[in-house]
Design a protein around this motif. Structure first.
Motif, mmCIF file in Angstrom:
data_model
loop_
_atom_site.group_PDB
_atom_site.id
_atom_site.type_symbol
_atom_site.label_atom_id
_atom_site.label_comp_id
_atom_site.label_asym_id
_atom_site.label_seq_id
_atom_site.Cartn_x
_atom_site.Cartn_y
_atom_site.Cartn_z
ATOM 1 N N GLY A 176 0.780 -1.068 -0.540
ATOM 2 C CA GLY A 176 0.254 -0.266 0.121
ATOM 3 C C GLY A 176 0.999 1.581 0.202
ATOM 4 N N ARG A 177 2.185 1.021 -0.390
ATOM 5 C CA ARG A 177 2.595 2.757 -0.214
ATOM 6 C C ARG A 177 3.045 3.236 -1.781
ATOM 7 N NH1 ARG A 177 8.158 -1.014 1.700
ATOM 8 N NH2 ARG A 177 7.619 -1.717 0.353
ATOM 9 N N ARG A 178 2.920 4.275 -1.760
ATOM 10 C CA ARG A 178 3.511 4.970 -3.120
ATOM 11 C C ARG A 178 4.269 4.825 -3.529
ATOM 12 N NH1 ARG A 178 -0.859 10.494 -3.142
ATOM 13 N NH2 ARG A 178 -2.255 9.538 -1.109
ATOM 14 N N VAL A 179 4.673 4.413 -4.371
ATOM 15 C CA VAL A 179 5.471 4.269 -5.773
ATOM 16 C C VAL A 179 5.859 4.686 -6.658
ATOM 17 C CG1 VAL A 179 5.954 1.489 -4.251
ATOM 18 C CG2 VAL A 179 4.552 1.770 -6.530
ATOM 19 N N ALA A 180 4.955 5.675 -7.339
ATOM 20 C CA ALA A 180 5.283 6.201 -8.727
ATOM 21 C C ALA A 180 3.920 6.688 -8.781
ATOM 22 C CB ALA A 180 5.399 4.905 -9.762
ATOM 23 N N TYR A 181 3.923 7.747 -9.930
ATOM 24 C CA TYR A 181 3.113 8.663 -10.476
ATOM 25 C C TYR A 181 2.866 8.383 -11.451
ATOM 26 C CZ TYR A 181 2.396 10.497 -5.274
ATOM 27 O OH TYR A 181 2.269 10.577 -4.641
ATOM 28 N N HIS A 182 1.590 7.442 -12.794
ATOM 29 C CA HIS A 182 1.642 7.914 -13.907
ATOM 30 C C HIS A 182 0.820 9.453 -14.661
ATOM 31 C CE1 HIS A 182 3.104 3.906 -14.180
ATOM 32 N NE2 HIS A 182 2.102 3.687 -12.831
ATOM 33 N N CYS A 183 2.138 10.241 -15.265
ATOM 34 C CA CYS A 183 2.007 11.434 -15.445
ATOM 35 C C CYS A 183 1.361 11.335 -17.127
ATOM 36 C CB CYS A 183 2.892 12.307 -14.856
ATOM 37 S SG CYS A 183 2.924 11.975 -13.320
ATOM 38 N N PHE A 184 0.417 12.227 -18.049
ATOM 39 C CA PHE A 184 0.938 12.655 -19.286
ATOM 40 C C PHE A 184 1.848 13.540 -19.488
ATOM 41 C CE2 PHE A 184 -3.956 12.177 -19.317
ATOM 42 C CZ PHE A 184 -4.184 10.780 -19.483
ATOM 43 N N ARG A 185 2.765 13.802 -20.446
ATOM 44 C CA ARG A 185 3.758 14.802 -20.152
ATOM 45 C C ARG A 185 3.040 16.364 -20.528
ATOM 46 N NH1 ARG A 185 8.372 11.929 -22.183
ATOM 47 N NH2 ARG A 185 8.125 10.061 -23.084
ATOM 48 N N HIS A 186 1.709 16.119 -20.957
ATOM 49 C CA HIS A 186 1.398 17.978 -21.337
ATOM 50 C C HIS A 186 0.074 17.720 -21.119
ATOM 51 C CE1 HIS A 186 4.754 18.899 -23.761
ATOM 52 N NE2 HIS A 186 4.808 17.524 -24.525
ATOM 53 N N ARG A 187 0.037 19.159 -20.161
ATOM 54 C CA ARG A 187 -1.893 18.622 -19.616
ATOM 55 C C ARG A 187 -2.259 18.714 -20.683
ATOM 56 N NH1 ARG A 187 -4.912 24.518 -16.930
ATOM 57 N NH2 ARG A 187 -6.828 23.388 -17.213
ATOM 58 N N PRO A 188 -4.146 17.825 -20.402
ATOM 59 C CA PRO A 188 -4.691 17.582 -21.802
ATOM 60 C C PRO A 188 -5.379 18.353 -22.064
ATOM 61 C CG PRO A 188 -4.642 15.533 -20.056
ATOM 62 C CD PRO A 188 -4.035 16.676 -19.431
ATOM 63 N N GLY A 189 -6.063 18.295 -23.559
ATOM 64 C CA GLY A 189 -6.309 19.849 -23.470
ATOM 65 C C GLY A 189 -5.805 21.351 -23.744
ATOM 66 N N ASP A 190 -4.458 20.815 -23.607
ATOM 67 C CA ASP A 190 -3.251 22.202 -24.504
ATOM 68 C C ASP A 190 -3.577 21.900 -25.649
ATOM 69 O OD1 ASP A 190 -1.912 23.902 -24.134
ATOM 70 O OD2 ASP A 190 0.031 23.106 -23.158
ATOM 71 N N ALA A 191 -3.776 23.119 -26.637
ATOM 72 C CA ALA A 191 -4.148 23.652 -28.088
ATOM 73 C C ALA A 191 -2.291 22.964 -28.425
ATOM 74 C CB ALA A 191 -4.279 24.317 -28.341
ATOM 75 N N LEU A 192 -1.423 23.717 -27.578
ATOM 76 C CA LEU A 192 -0.110 23.583 -28.357
ATOM 77 C C LEU A 192 0.992 22.508 -27.616
ATOM 78 C CD1 LEU A 192 0.805 27.311 -27.770
ATOM 79 C CD2 LEU A 192 -0.374 26.468 -29.890
ATOM 80 N N ALA A 193 -0.259 21.593 -27.124
ATOM 81 C CA ALA A 193 0.734 20.641 -27.122
ATOM 82 C C ALA A 193 0.020 19.017 -27.539
ATOM 83 C CB ALA A 193 0.093 20.032 -25.500
ATOM 84 N N PRO A 194 1.505 18.003 -28.080
ATOM 85 C CA PRO A 194 0.836 16.882 -29.167
ATOM 86 C C PRO A 194 -0.069 16.322 -28.879
ATOM 87 C CG PRO A 194 3.367 17.213 -27.699
ATOM 88 C CD PRO A 194 2.265 18.129 -27.092
ATOM 89 N N MET A 195 -1.199 15.181 -29.529
ATOM 90 C CA MET A 195 -2.144 14.725 -29.714
ATOM 91 C C MET A 195 -1.808 13.161 -28.507
ATOM 92 S SD MET A 195 -4.677 16.748 -30.738
ATOM 93 C CE MET A 195 -5.839 15.602 -30.879
ATOM 94 N N LEU A 197 -1.522 10.452 -26.044
ATOM 95 C CA LEU A 197 -1.897 10.606 -24.324
ATOM 96 C C LEU A 197 -1.057 9.598 -23.496
ATOM 97 C CD1 LEU A 197 -5.463 11.981 -24.931
ATOM 98 C CD2 LEU A 197 -3.737 13.632 -23.950
ATOM 99 N N ASP A 198 -0.540 9.428 -23.811
ATOM 100 C CA ASP A 198 0.531 8.249 -23.166
ATOM 101 C C ASP A 198 1.123 8.666 -21.982
ATOM 102 O OD1 ASP A 198 2.495 9.178 -25.203
ATOM 103 O OD2 ASP A 198 3.857 8.298 -24.549
ATOM 104 N N THR A 199 1.329 8.164 -20.817
ATOM 105 C CA THR A 199 1.419 8.702 -19.363
ATOM 106 C C THR A 199 3.507 7.667 -19.328
ATOM 107 O OG1 THR A 199 0.805 6.675 -18.438
ATOM 108 C CG2 THR A 199 -0.758 8.648 -18.687
ATOM 109 N N VAL A 200 4.243 8.386 -18.953
ATOM 110 C CA VAL A 200 5.019 8.496 -17.948
ATOM 111 C C VAL A 200 5.397 7.817 -16.388
ATOM 112 C CG1 VAL A 200 7.318 9.551 -17.972
ATOM 113 C CG2 VAL A 200 5.655 10.280 -19.964
ATOM 114 N N ARG A 201 5.955 7.157 -15.793
ATOM 115 C CA ARG A 201 5.944 6.817 -14.372
ATOM 116 C C ARG A 201 7.145 7.455 -14.261
ATOM 117 N NH1 ARG A 201 8.565 3.021 -11.836
ATOM 118 N NH2 ARG A 201 7.614 2.131 -10.187
ATOM 119 N N VAL A 202 6.737 8.053 -13.359
ATOM 120 C CA VAL A 202 7.576 8.520 -11.858
ATOM 121 C C VAL A 202 8.085 8.343 -11.616
ATOM 122 C CG1 VAL A 202 8.375 10.692 -11.233
ATOM 123 C CG2 VAL A 202 7.318 10.798 -13.784
#
Length: 473
Positions: A176-195, A197-202
């Motif tokens: 039950g310990r937090r070991v990672a966060y799965h994050c989008f590289r860019h904010r969803p909905g940002d018109a200037l960001a790439p399309m 939507l894969d996540t990166v494990r941090v």
């Protein structure tokens, strides 16, 4: 036996809490579900609405800014607790140089990042920051990225294997310990960001998750504006109605009543396109055809506007935990005693926020990473750090000082407490956001300079106030 037990259970049911009862009086009442389920179902919608109000509603903008200014101010600053003064000075010098390049985006310093992270937490309920490697010519190679809450998707849930799982974008191990966060590289909905939507494990060690827990096991945060968003919406509607009423009343519109239709010929130059254009000058008498009557508009009064708005602003202030005066700027009827009592309660809440959330979740992990990288980069003695890392990592965090409501009274009270041994000078100075070693060094330098230049200043004690023995000890 069973009859007695049944009788007892019946008695227990009759003596149940009113809060858990039923009947007509509880019709329409709601009960909250498990907190995580409620957050995952509505936190994103609430956060987006809160962000809109924080940028468009002057009362909310003032309240949020007041919270950030009081909790962060010029910054919550570290003071190394290492027993060696030379090591402390070295760490402070490295830290002061690093703070200006702490922001990976290069827009502010470390203390500005504190304010940005806290503002995001208040508006969205939570904020994320990533500790990342950054090239540095001198000092630890460390920088910080602030993430938007939507870059960690609340809808991401799956089993990873071996008992590990991902819930609301956060990966937990089998314990039950937090070991990672799965994050989008860019904010969803940002018109200037790439399309993509894969996540990166941090790794969790590289991620700071800032939020105020409300219940055990809570996964994600909820906007601080959640208790007041509906009131804000209704207040906006009421203000719109009151404004329209005032505008209509200011138009002084008149309506010609023609019950039997005999005034259709009112076109002798006094009406254009059916609108009467006769000037209403003082003392003028305007003739109307037989059967015509003029009735002026009288919009309904929406009620006591001032009292209604003030009541809602008090609810907004209470919901955010800030004084009403801080939200509204209204100091009418405020006395010294009342404002002091309100500020004391507010300061207790801010201190709890500073130490239990900001320092624990944001400042301490940054300091620990900073010191470790300082040792690895050779900025401090790595061998001494390896022998006793706890001494290097120990730090006291000094929040911004509180301004006095009545400086003379508060200063005298502070002096009396020090004289009576109820508090130390170190504690008193730390409460003002200063380091006692820096203060004492500055005082000594000032006195040496005054003596060298032959300067003398009046240090007389105000009348009625006894001199404080050992004040400079």
């Amino acid at each position: 036996m069973w009859s007695r037990l049944a009788s007892f259970l019946g008695f227990a049911r009759r003596r149940a809490f009113d809060a858990a009862g039923g009947g007509r009086r509880w019709e329409g009442a709601k009960g909250i579900e498990a907190l995580n389920a409620s957050i995952l179902a509505g936190a994103t919608v609430a956060a987006r609405r809160a962000g809109w109000y924080a940028r468009n509603n002057p009362w909310v903008a003032s309240a949020v800014q007041g919270l950030v200014a009081n909790a962060i101010g010029s910054g919550v600053k570290p003071r190394s607790m290492h027993p060696d003064a030379a090591v402390r000075d070295r760490l402070h010098a490295l830290w002061n140089r690093w703070t200006d390049r702490a922001d990976a985006a290069g827009l502010t310093d470390f203390y500005g990042l504190q304010a940005l992270a806290l503002r995001a937490m208040v508006e969205s309920g939570e904020s994320f920051a990533r500790l990342r490697f950054a090239e540095a010519d001198d000092g630890p190679p460390l920088a910080i990225d602030i993430f938007d809450r939507e870059q960690v998707p609340t809808e991401l849930h799956r089993e990873v294997g071996a008992g590990a799982r991902i819930r609301a974008g956060i990966e937990f191990d089998a314990l039950g310990r937090r070991v990672a966060y799965h994050c989008f590289r860019h904010r969803p909905g940002d018109a200037l960001a790439p399309m993509a939507l894969d996540t990166v494990r941090v790794p969790a060690a590289d991620m700071l998750h800032l939020f105020q827990p409300l219940a055990p096991g809570q996964l994600r945060g909820i906007t601080w504006l959640a208790p007041i968003l509906l009131r804000l919406h209704e207040l906006d509607q009421y203000e719109d109605a009151a404004l329209v009423k005032a505008k209509v009343a200011a138009l002084f519109t008149g309506f010609i009543r023609d019950p039997d239709g005999t005034v259709a010929g009112l076109n002798t130059g006094s009406a254009v396109n059916g609108v009467l254009n006769v000037g209403m000058e003082p003392g003028s008498l305007i003739p109307l055809p037989p059967g015509a009557d003029i009735q002026f508009s009288d919009p309904a009064d929406p009620g006591d506007y001032g009292a209604f708005v003030k009541n809602h602003l008090r609810a907004i202030a209470a919901g955010l935990g800030v004084p009403y005066e801080l939200v509204s700027g209204d100091l009418e009827g405020v006395s010294y005693s009342s404002i002091r009592a309100g500020l004391l309660e507010f300061r207790r809440r801010i201190e709890q926020l500073q130490y239990a959330v900001i320092v624990f979740q944001f400042c301490r992990p940054v300091w620990e990473r900073f010191v470790r990288l300082a040792a690895l980069s050779g900025a401090i003695d790595a061998r001494a750090f390896d022998r006793d890392p706890a001494a290097f990592l120990a730090a006291e965090w000094l929040p911004p000082k509180w301004d006095w409501v009545d400086p003379l009274k508060d200063a005298r009270a502070e002096i009396e407490q020090i004289r009576a041994g109820l508090k130390s000078r170190s504690q008193s100075i730390a409460e003002r956001g200063y380091d006692i070693e820096e203060v004492d060094a500055a005082i000594a330098a000032d006195r040496a300079r005054e003596e060298r230049l032959g300067l003398s200043f009046d240090n007389a004690v105000p009348a009625g106030q006894p001199a404080m023995e050992g004040a400079h000890a």
